[in-house]
Design a protein around this motif. Structure first.
Motif, PDB file in Angstrom:
ATOM      1  N   ASP A 192       0.813  -1.219   0.000  1.00  0.00           N
ATOM      2  CA  ASP A 192       0.000   0.000   0.000  1.00  0.00           C
ATOM      3  C   ASP A 192       0.845   1.268   0.000  1.00  0.00           C
ATOM      4  O   ASP A 192       0.358   2.341  -0.380  1.00  0.00           O
ATOM      5  N   THR A 240       0.954   1.874  -7.398  1.00  0.00           N
ATOM      6  CA  THR A 240       0.336   0.650  -7.923  1.00  0.00           C
ATOM      7  C   THR A 240       1.058   0.111  -9.154  1.00  0.00           C
ATOM      8  O   THR A 240       1.066  -1.098  -9.381  1.00  0.00           O
ATOM      9  N   HIS A 300       3.508  -2.641  -8.390  1.00  0.00           N
ATOM     10  CA  HIS A 300       3.055  -3.896  -7.783  1.00  0.00           C
ATOM     11  C   HIS A 300       3.479  -5.129  -8.583  1.00  0.00           C
ATOM     12  O   HIS A 300       3.878  -6.140  -7.982  1.00  0.00           O
TER      13      HIS A 300
END
Length: 388
Positions: free
Chosen positions: A56, A60, A63
């Motif tokens: 988090d 993103t 990721h």
């Protein structure tokens, strides 16, 4: 909003990384002369909470890269004798994600403003509620560095300089237990040690712990393919090993004592007479430049300090024994929790003092439990160890 983070370990970097692009300006100050100036550790097992926390804190679009450089944790957690015979079980195997600390640290460093050679020497609170921190440089000709911020975060480890000012009565406790840690390339020669990875090997006195780090894709190549703006270390598969020494270990096993001309691997080998030849070969082939002897010290969250623009994170306030396997996980949990609270402040949804107090209240509770549970497991690895 401005945040000064003291310490470029995983927790401090995760916080700074998680604040990028949120309206919060974060700078990191590290006392070491360079990012790779000293030993930082190897393989980590992140539990679901710790892994989600670091995920988090990352953009993103990174990721897929994160997923490519980790591996599932799988181990039976056996107890083996020095000849690799099973003599017991530690309990259910740990679940989670295995990651290399250096690789994760370099990912977290990407895009951050980090000032190295900056050792905190103190800070002053201003009338307007902000804080000014002062940092000394190693070069006597270099002027001190000053940083003004709305919040100063001490993420500077067990010997935290920030904690020394903020909460001087909260001090580290030495358990008396020592451990030697190192790394050996994982080659076909060590295929026969598979059942020992994640297990405890013991002769009743010292314990040897092994953990395999296998990459789906070498980190540097994974970054080049999935996130070219990220530069990761050029690492291959390896075995992380650690020998835990009991509190009554002979003189010369303390980090503060001279150990003659013995390197860290040689100090381990001196305690492995009669052990399985593959175990001895594993230590003999270790990288001596990245092996070291460390003490196990803990920090318990004690009395709360007065609310203000200074707080603590990670080992600076709740350092655990490595036998608990929860130190990095708890620091990353801190980073994500504080990140969320500061974003609320930046968005105008919360007052800074209230946000930091909420973070501290929650962190003190789970941080104290992390220290307690890590110490509860210590005697299983170091006979004679007593609660610190």
């Amino acid at each position: 909003m401005r945040v000064s983070v003291v310490g470029a370990g995983l927790g401090g970097l995760a916080l700074a990384q998680g604040l990028r692009g949120t309206g919060v300006e974060a700078e990191v100050f590290e006392r070491d002369p360079g990012i790779a100036a000293r030993f930082q550790g190897y393989r980590l097992v992140l539990d679901p909470v710790g892994f989600q926390a670091v995920r988090d804190c990352l953009p993103t679009h990174w990721h897929p890269l994160l997923d490519e450089i980790v591996m599932p944790a799988s181990a039976e957690q056996l107890v083996l004798d020095p000849r690799l015979n099973e003599i017991g079980r530690l309990g259910a195997g740990r679940t989670g994600i295995v990651v290399d600390r250096q690789v994760l640290r370099h990912l977290l460093l990407t895009g951050l403003t980090v000032h190295t050679d900056a050792a905190l020497t103190g800070y002053q609170l201003s009338a307007d509620g902000t804080v000014r921190a002062r940092f000394a440089r190693r070069d006597p000709a270099a002027a001190d560095l000053y940083a003004d911020a709305d919040l100063l975060v001490g993420a500077d480890g067990v010997g935290s300089a920030v904690r020394g000012v903020l909460s001087p009565r909260t001090t580290p406790t030495d358990t008396g237990v020592r451990f030697v840690i190192g790394r050996t390339p994982l080659t076909d020669e060590f295929a026969g040690l598979a059942k020992a990875y994640g297990s405890k090997i013991t002769d009743g006195g010292v314990s040897l712990l092994l953990g395999a780090m296998r990459f789906r894709t070498p980190p540097r190549l994974a970054a080049e393919r999935l996130a070219p703006e990220v530069t990761l270390p050029d690492l291959g598969d390896y075995v992380r090993w650690a020998m835990i020494l009991p509190p009554d270990a002979p003189s010369g096993t303390s980090p503060d004592e001279a150990s003659g001309d013995l390197s860290a691997p040689e100090a381990v080998l001196s305690r492995m007479d009669g052990w399985h030849p593959e175990l001895r070969a594993l230590i003999e082939q270790a990288d001596p430049d990245n092996s070291t002897l460390l003490s196990i010290r803990v920090v318990r969250p004690g009395e709360r300090w007065a609310p203000g623009p200074v707080t603590l994170l990670g080992d600076a306030i709740h350092a655990t024994s490595p036998t608990g396997g929860n130190g990095a996980n708890t620091a990353l949990r801190d980073a994500d929790l504080l990140r969320r609270r500061l974003i609320e402040v930046a968005d105008g949804r919360r007052d800074q003092r209230d946000a930091v107090e909420d973070y501290e209240r929650r962190m003190f509770a789970y941080g104290a439990e992390a220290v307690r549970s890590s110490l509860e497991r210590l005697p299983a690895f170091a006979p004679g160890a007593k609660p610190a």
